[in-house]
Design a protein around this motif. Structure first.
Motif, PDB file in Angstrom:
ATOM      1  N   VAL A 202      -7.444  -0.790   6.631  1.00 20.34           N
ATOM      2  CA  VAL A 202      -6.262  -0.302   6.950  1.00 20.34           C
ATOM      3  C   VAL A 202      -5.756   0.498   6.277  1.00 20.34           C
ATOM      4  N   LEU A 203      -6.883   1.058   4.795  1.00 18.50           N
ATOM      5  CA  LEU A 203      -6.539   1.432   4.125  1.00 18.50           C
ATOM      6  C   LEU A 203      -6.000   3.114   4.929  1.00 18.50           C
ATOM      7  N   PRO A 204      -6.747   3.722   5.500  1.00 15.41           N
ATOM      8  CA  PRO A 204      -7.280   5.223   5.913  1.00 15.41           C
ATOM      9  C   PRO A 204      -6.122   5.110   7.148  1.00 15.41           C
TER      10      PRO A 204
ATOM     11  N   ILE B 259      10.559   2.996   2.858  1.00 18.02           N
ATOM     12  CA  ILE B 259      10.278   2.206   4.328  1.00 18.02           C
ATOM     13  C   ILE B 259      11.330   1.281   3.671  1.00 18.02           C
ATOM     14  N   LYS B 260      11.885   0.430   4.798  1.00 18.54           N
ATOM     15  CA  LYS B 260      12.559  -0.807   5.033  1.00 18.54           C
ATOM     16  C   LYS B 260      11.552  -2.231   5.657  1.00 18.54           C
ATOM     17  N   GLU B 261      10.902  -3.061   5.415  1.00 18.67           N
ATOM     18  CA  GLU B 261      10.641  -3.922   5.153  1.00 18.67           C
ATOM     19  C   GLU B 261      11.375  -4.921   5.512  1.00 18.67           C
ATOM     20  N   ALA B 262      10.663  -5.262   6.841  1.00 23.40           N
ATOM     21  CA  ALA B 262      11.778  -6.851   7.722  1.00 23.40           C
ATOM     22  C   ALA B 262      10.710  -7.359   8.776  1.00 23.40           C
ATOM     23  N   ALA B 263      11.505  -8.466   8.985  1.00 21.39           N
ATOM     24  CA  ALA B 263      10.491  -9.756  10.089  1.00 21.39           C
ATOM     25  C   ALA B 263      11.908  -8.882  11.526  1.00 21.39           C
ATOM     26  N   LEU B 264      12.794  -9.236  10.737  1.00 24.00           N
ATOM     27  CA  LEU B 264      13.441  -9.239  12.260  1.00 24.00           C
ATOM     28  C   LEU B 264      14.140  -8.069  12.433  1.00 24.00           C
ATOM     29  N   LEU B 265      14.363  -6.717  12.191  1.00 21.12           N
ATOM     30  CA  LEU B 265      14.289  -5.601  12.529  1.00 21.12           C
ATOM     31  C   LEU B 265      14.945  -4.695  13.786  1.00 21.12           C
ATOM     32  N   PHE B 266      14.295  -5.768  14.821  1.00 21.63           N
ATOM     33  CA  PHE B 266      15.029  -5.597  16.170  1.00 21.63           C
ATOM     34  C   PHE B 266      15.840  -6.357  16.327  1.00 21.63           C
TER      35      PHE B 266
ATOM     36  N   ILE C 280       0.991  -0.740  -0.182  1.00 18.25           N
ATOM     37  CA  ILE C 280       0.091  -0.072  -0.179  1.00 18.25           C
ATOM     38  C   ILE C 280       1.290   1.066  -0.132  1.00 18.25           C
ATOM     39  N   PHE C 281       1.656   1.122   1.204  1.00 14.51           N
ATOM     40  CA  PHE C 281       3.211   2.260   0.982  1.00 14.51           C
ATOM     41  C   PHE C 281       3.345   2.702  -0.634  1.00 14.51           C
TER      42      PHE C 281
ATOM     43  N   VAL D 286       9.932   1.287  -1.318  1.00 17.61           N
ATOM     44  CA  VAL D 286       9.785   0.174  -0.227  1.00 17.61           C
ATOM     45  C   VAL D 286      10.945  -0.799  -0.152  1.00 17.61           C
ATOM     46  N   TYR D 287      11.761  -1.088   0.586  1.00 23.47           N
ATOM     47  CA  TYR D 287      13.322  -2.004   0.681  1.00 23.47           C
ATOM     48  C   TYR D 287      12.682  -3.222   1.410  1.00 23.47           C
TER      49      TYR D 287
END
Ligand code: ATP
Length: 197
Positions: A179-181, A107-114, A20-21, A28-29
């Protein structure tokens, strides 16, 4: 340019929200996809992988994922070793990608950012949340996986509620709220924050 992380538990809907972003022209990465590519393009990593996991970890220069999974998921030390090899390279690759972008924010999309420590390079983090039962059902449907297989994967990440608490913003993807709003509102907020930069 602001650097925004996007994370959440398995099956929370990170990829759906990231798309969506992207529709809003936000670069988006995708960390998972980028990492998969690095296994075949980063010569240093390929050499290190063969040294640590044996030459048969590649078959005709293609990563033998089943063998790697077998090795790392049966031995936590091997998993740590793999993460130590891969995470710094993914972080470097993301930084190089970011340097090429021109936008108010990326945006960086990642499951394990932390878990990977890559959060240190980011200005803010968005967490996508959804109840565990729903996440479980989504992943079982998407991947044709059993409950045990999904639970096993969930247990390898930090608790998803804790993950959301560590985030600056939350997008609730519980199939009750739209989600969209939420994304549009956050998008405007991030653009505003980027002008204060
Ligand atoms: P993983 O961590 O496993 O990569 P993820 O957080 O990226 O997962 P997605 O792949 O985006 O999650 O979503 C998981 C599945 O749930 C997908 O099949 C997706 O299409 C579906 N899904 C996500 N959000 C919704 C929603 N709001 N309504 C219906 N289906 C959804």
């Amino acid at each position: 340019m602001l650097k925004i992380g996007l994370t959440g538990g398995i099956g929370s809907g990170k990829s759906v929200v990231a798309k969506i972003f992207e529709l809003l022209q936000v670069p988006v990465y995708y960390a998972d996809e980028a990492t998969k590519k690095l296994y075949h393009t980063d010569k240093e990593l390929m050499v290190a992988m063969k040294q640590h996991f044996g030459t048969d970890i590649y078959v005709n220069e293609r990563l033998n994922r089943a063998l790697l999974a077998e090795k790392v998921f049966s031995d936590p030390d091997q998993l740590t070793l793999l993460n130590n090899l891969v995470h710094p390279l993914t972080i470097r690759d993301a930084k190089n990608w970011m340097a090429r972008q021109k936008a108010a924010y990326i945006i960086k999309e990642a499951a394990l950012l932390f878990e990977s420590g890559s959060v240190a390079d980011l200005d803010y983090v968005i967490g996508v949340s959804a109840p565990q039962a729903l996440r479980m059902k989504r992943v079982m449907d998407r991947d044709g996986a059993t409950r045990e297989q999904v639970l096993d994967r969930m247990n390898k990440q930090i608790d998803s509620d804790l993950k959301i608490k560590l985030c600056d913003f939350e997008i609730r993807n519980n199939e009750q709220e739209l989600v969209l709003p939420q994304v549009l509102k956050l998008h405007e907020h991030l653009i505003m924050l980027s002008t204060k930069g």
